[in-house]
Enzyme design. Sequence first.
Site, PDB file in Angstrom:
ATOM      1  N   LYS A 185       0.857  -1.195   0.000  1.00 15.38           N
ATOM      2  CA  LYS A 185       0.000   0.000   0.000  1.00 15.38           C
ATOM      3  C   LYS A 185       0.891   1.242   0.000  1.00 15.38           C
ATOM      4  O   LYS A 185       1.475   1.603   1.015  1.00 15.38           O
ATOM      5  CB  LYS A 185      -0.933   0.043   1.214  1.00 15.38           C
ATOM      6  CG  LYS A 185      -2.007   1.117   1.000  1.00 15.38           C
ATOM      7  CD  LYS A 185      -2.478   1.823   2.218  1.00 15.38           C
ATOM      8  CE  LYS A 185      -1.608   2.917   2.742  1.00 15.38           C
ATOM      9  NZ  LYS A 185      -1.538   4.138   1.916  1.00 15.38           N
ATOM     10  N   GLU A 260      10.646   1.193   9.801  1.00 16.37           N
ATOM     11  CA  GLU A 260      11.674   2.199   9.477  1.00 16.37           C
ATOM     12  C   GLU A 260      10.995   3.540   9.665  1.00 16.37           C
ATOM     13  O   GLU A 260      10.127   3.904   8.886  1.00 16.37           O
ATOM     14  CB  GLU A 260      12.129   2.063   8.017  1.00 16.37           C
ATOM     15  CG  GLU A 260      12.640   0.708   7.615  1.00 16.37           C
ATOM     16  CD  GLU A 260      14.026   0.409   8.149  1.00 16.37           C
ATOM     17  OE1 GLU A 260      14.631   1.288   8.792  1.00 16.37           O
ATOM     18  OE2 GLU A 260      14.497  -0.719   7.931  1.00 16.37           O
ATOM     19  N   CYS A 294      14.450  10.623   5.510  1.00 19.55           N
ATOM     20  CA  CYS A 294      14.410  10.246   6.929  1.00 19.55           C
ATOM     21  C   CYS A 294      15.783  10.343   7.590  1.00 19.55           C
ATOM     22  O   CYS A 294      15.881  10.663   8.766  1.00 19.55           O
ATOM     23  CB  CYS A 294      13.861   8.838   7.057  1.00 19.55           C
ATOM     24  SG  CYS A 294      14.675   7.710   5.934  1.00 19.55           S
ATOM     25  N   GLU A 395      11.069  16.087  13.997  1.00 19.44           N
ATOM     26  CA  GLU A 395      11.355  15.898  12.575  1.00 19.44           C
ATOM     27  C   GLU A 395      10.523  16.875  11.753  1.00 19.44           C
ATOM     28  O   GLU A 395       9.303  16.852  11.806  1.00 19.44           O
ATOM     29  CB  GLU A 395      11.001  14.459  12.190  1.00 19.44           C
ATOM     30  CG  GLU A 395      11.463  14.115  10.815  1.00 19.44           C
ATOM     31  CD  GLU A 395      11.141  12.690  10.430  1.00 19.44           C
ATOM     32  OE1 GLU A 395      10.007  12.246  10.682  1.00 19.44           O
ATOM     33  OE2 GLU A 395      12.015  12.028   9.857  1.00 19.44           O
TER      34      GLU A 395
HETATM   35  P1  NAD Z   1       3.161   8.480   7.316  1.00 19.87           P
HETATM   36  O1  NAD Z   1       3.540   7.756   8.540  1.00 19.87           O
HETATM   37  O2  NAD Z   1       2.143   9.557   7.436  1.00 19.87           O
HETATM   38  O3  NAD Z   1       2.600   7.485   6.206  1.00 19.87           O
HETATM   39  C1  NAD Z   1       3.341   6.373   5.775  1.00 19.87           C
HETATM   40  C2  NAD Z   1       2.390   5.352   5.182  1.00 19.87           C
HETATM   41  O4  NAD Z   1       1.543   4.866   6.199  1.00 19.87           O
HETATM   42  C3  NAD Z   1       1.477   5.894   4.086  1.00 19.87           C
HETATM   43  O5  NAD Z   1       1.307   4.881   3.098  1.00 19.87           O
HETATM   44  C4  NAD Z   1       0.182   6.118   4.820  1.00 19.87           C
HETATM   45  O6  NAD Z   1      -0.959   6.069   3.989  1.00 19.87           O
HETATM   46  C5  NAD Z   1       0.198   4.951   5.786  1.00 19.87           C
HETATM   47  N1  NAD Z   1      -0.636   5.129   6.978  1.00 19.87           N
HETATM   48  C6  NAD Z   1      -0.946   6.279   7.620  1.00 19.87           C
HETATM   49  N2  NAD Z   1      -1.736   6.011   8.683  1.00 19.87           N
HETATM   50  C7  NAD Z   1      -1.919   4.674   8.710  1.00 19.87           C
HETATM   51  C8  NAD Z   1      -2.642   3.801   9.571  1.00 19.87           C
HETATM   52  N3  NAD Z   1      -3.332   4.252  10.612  1.00 19.87           N
HETATM   53  N4  NAD Z   1      -2.602   2.468   9.311  1.00 19.87           N
HETATM   54  C9  NAD Z   1      -1.890   1.989   8.266  1.00 19.87           C
HETATM   55  N5  NAD Z   1      -1.203   2.776   7.409  1.00 19.87           N
HETATM   56  C10 NAD Z   1      -1.213   4.100   7.631  1.00 19.87           C
HETATM   57  O7  NAD Z   1       4.539   8.995   6.712  1.00 19.87           O
HETATM   58  P2  NAD Z   1       4.764   9.892   5.437  1.00 19.87           P
HETATM   59  O8  NAD Z   1       4.296  11.256   5.831  1.00 19.87           O
HETATM   60  O9  NAD Z   1       4.206   9.251   4.210  1.00 19.87           O
HETATM   61  O10 NAD Z   1       6.357   9.838   5.281  1.00 19.87           O
HETATM   62  C11 NAD Z   1       7.197  10.634   6.014  1.00 19.87           C
HETATM   63  C12 NAD Z   1       7.719   9.904   7.227  1.00 19.87           C
HETATM   64  O11 NAD Z   1       8.353   8.698   6.851  1.00 19.87           O
HETATM   65  C13 NAD Z   1       8.778  10.678   7.966  1.00 19.87           C
HETATM   66  O12 NAD Z   1       8.539  10.616   9.352  1.00 19.87           O
HETATM   67  C14 NAD Z   1      10.065   9.967   7.624  1.00 19.87           C
HETATM   68  O13 NAD Z   1      11.093  10.116   8.540  1.00 19.87           O
HETATM   69  C15 NAD Z   1       9.614   8.581   7.495  1.00 19.87           C
HETATM   70  N6  NAD Z   1      10.557   7.831   6.662  1.00 19.87           N
HETATM   71  C16 NAD Z   1      11.375   6.919   7.252  1.00 19.87           C
HETATM   72  C17 NAD Z   1      12.285   6.212   6.501  1.00 19.87           C
HETATM   73  C18 NAD Z   1      13.201   5.180   7.116  1.00 19.87           C
HETATM   74  O14 NAD Z   1      13.737   4.391   6.379  1.00 19.87           O
HETATM   75  N7  NAD Z   1      13.377   5.163   8.400  1.00 19.87           N
HETATM   76  C19 NAD Z   1      12.346   6.424   5.127  1.00 19.87           C
HETATM   77  C20 NAD Z   1      11.499   7.350   4.562  1.00 19.87           C
HETATM   78  C21 NAD Z   1      10.595   8.035   5.347  1.00 19.87           C
END
Ligand code: NAD
Length: 506
Positions: A185, A260, A294, A395
């Site tokens: 997803k 992650e 990230c 962040e």
């Molecule tokens: P997010 O947590 O808002 O969303 C990530 C994914 O989770 C999306 O597909 C979203 O639709 C889904 N999601 C949201 N709520 C959910 C729920 N309740 N149940 C299941 N799925 C759900 O993150 P984002 O805004 O898309 O991305 C940015 C974040 O990702 C930043 O915090 C960044 O640091 C992190 N990130 C981490 C890494 C790593 O490798 N550690 C890499 C890239 C991004």
Amino acid sequence: MAADLEIQSFPLFIGGHWVPARSGETFEVMNPATGQVVAKVAKAGKEDVDYAVLVARTTFDSGVWSELSPEARAAMLMSFAQKIMENADELVYLESISSGGTVRRIALSDILQIGDLLVQTAKFVQEYKYVEHLPIPTVPGPAEGQVWREPIGVCAAITPWNFPMMLAMWKVIPALAMGNCIVVKPASNTPLSTLKLAELAVQAGIPGGVLNVVAGPGASTGEALVTHPLVDKVAFTGSTEVGKRIMHMASGSVKKISLELGGKSPSIILPDADLEIAIPGALFGVFMHSGQICESGTRLFVHESMYSEVIEQLASKVKDIKLGNPLSERTGMGPVVSKQQFDIVLNYIRLGQEEGARLVCGGKPAVVEGCEGGYFIEPTIFADVRNDMRIAQEEIFGPVLAVIQYKEVEEAIRLANDTIYGLAAGVWTRNINEAYRIARKLRAGTVWINDWHLLRSDAPFGGYKQSGFGRELGRHALDEYTQLKHVHVSLVPELEKRHWLGMLFG
Ligand code: NAD
């Protein structure tokens, strides 16, 4: 690169076919560089998630993929790499118009990294130790013991919007390599490239049903997937906040998970650093992809002896970053991903000023000719930041650097570790022994010495502390997509020698 196309339509990709959502609902995907709608995508509801998981389960149980030899799976991974390279232009375009990533970066780095990961994994999968033979024990009696590594079954991947294609493939590749089936997803802003990849997998010869993609909102589509009883493992990349929720939800049926999450990575410039390398290096570490990485080096610790000089040089060098339409190969920095992210970042910039940090440069929306509806923010540098300010602890996920002055190296190390996160860290110095000493003390999953952002397909990537657990990339990632089985074969055919039965029989 192609000019803007008309609005494209993307159904879901399940069982090797494009399928509409059962409800017929769709959602819009916008280009953050222009604010224009670029695609309509089928919105998966609970029924579609049920269908995708059932297809993945049936495919897994059929053995059509899970029972292939490692050599056969490796060959399919190589053919997948070939298909991706043949379709690189389209993938780069889809990724850029939805995520705002520059074509320069996506073509030169993301696509090549995905290809390399497929090729390297094809090698790892053939060398992998699927069976471990244990020595014959004397207590309680001789037996032949083996430990088998088996696929987990049906995996779910939930991915963010910053590197949609790469972060999906960091999960898809090891999952498939070890014989699992997967349902991905992607984030709602950026599902296009992931959907296209699923189609390419089938064209590469990977059986339909092995890789499925359902697009839709996290709160409905994502939760339906994470709580699904037929899903055995969830691999998540995203914010720490949602990661905690995923952990909680996955506990309902005790699924294996890997997370992650976020980061606030410290970058330490030592007094002996070569500033010719450290200044552009630190800026590269924070402003790539408009700071939406990230592991970005968002906190820069600078020794008091060189503090003013470093700030001056940072402010001067930052002018060489060219903001522009990410579809232009001349652009170094594009927009942030959405209006929502734009507002979050500008709020943090306001907050930094209220907290008493000194704005050195940037701090406002940037106007880019031809992209007036886009969400561009100037590269922003704050000096005189204290590590306990919110702009140093939270962040921001935007082009904002916090520069913090230190007196003693031990103080810099202590402050560097004073965060809930532990994804990456870095040191700039000419003294390699000192760099290793500091690297040992930094609580982070990746430490760069005189570099930033350079990850490898054969090295593990993941976090300490609230940056998550589990590792992606490299051989280590393959373990995350297997489970262990101990198989015991008795070597004691004589009843009288089975003395342990005496624990029960009189
Ligand atoms: P997010 O947590 O808002 O969303 C990530 C994914 O989770 C999306 O597909 C979203 O639709 C889904 N999601 C949201 N709520 C959910 C729920 N309740 N149940 C299941 N799925 C759900 O993150 P984002 O805004 O898309 O991305 C940015 C974040 O990702 C930043 O915090 C960044 O640091 C992190 N990130 C981490 C890494 C790593 O490798 N550690 C890499 C890239 C991004």
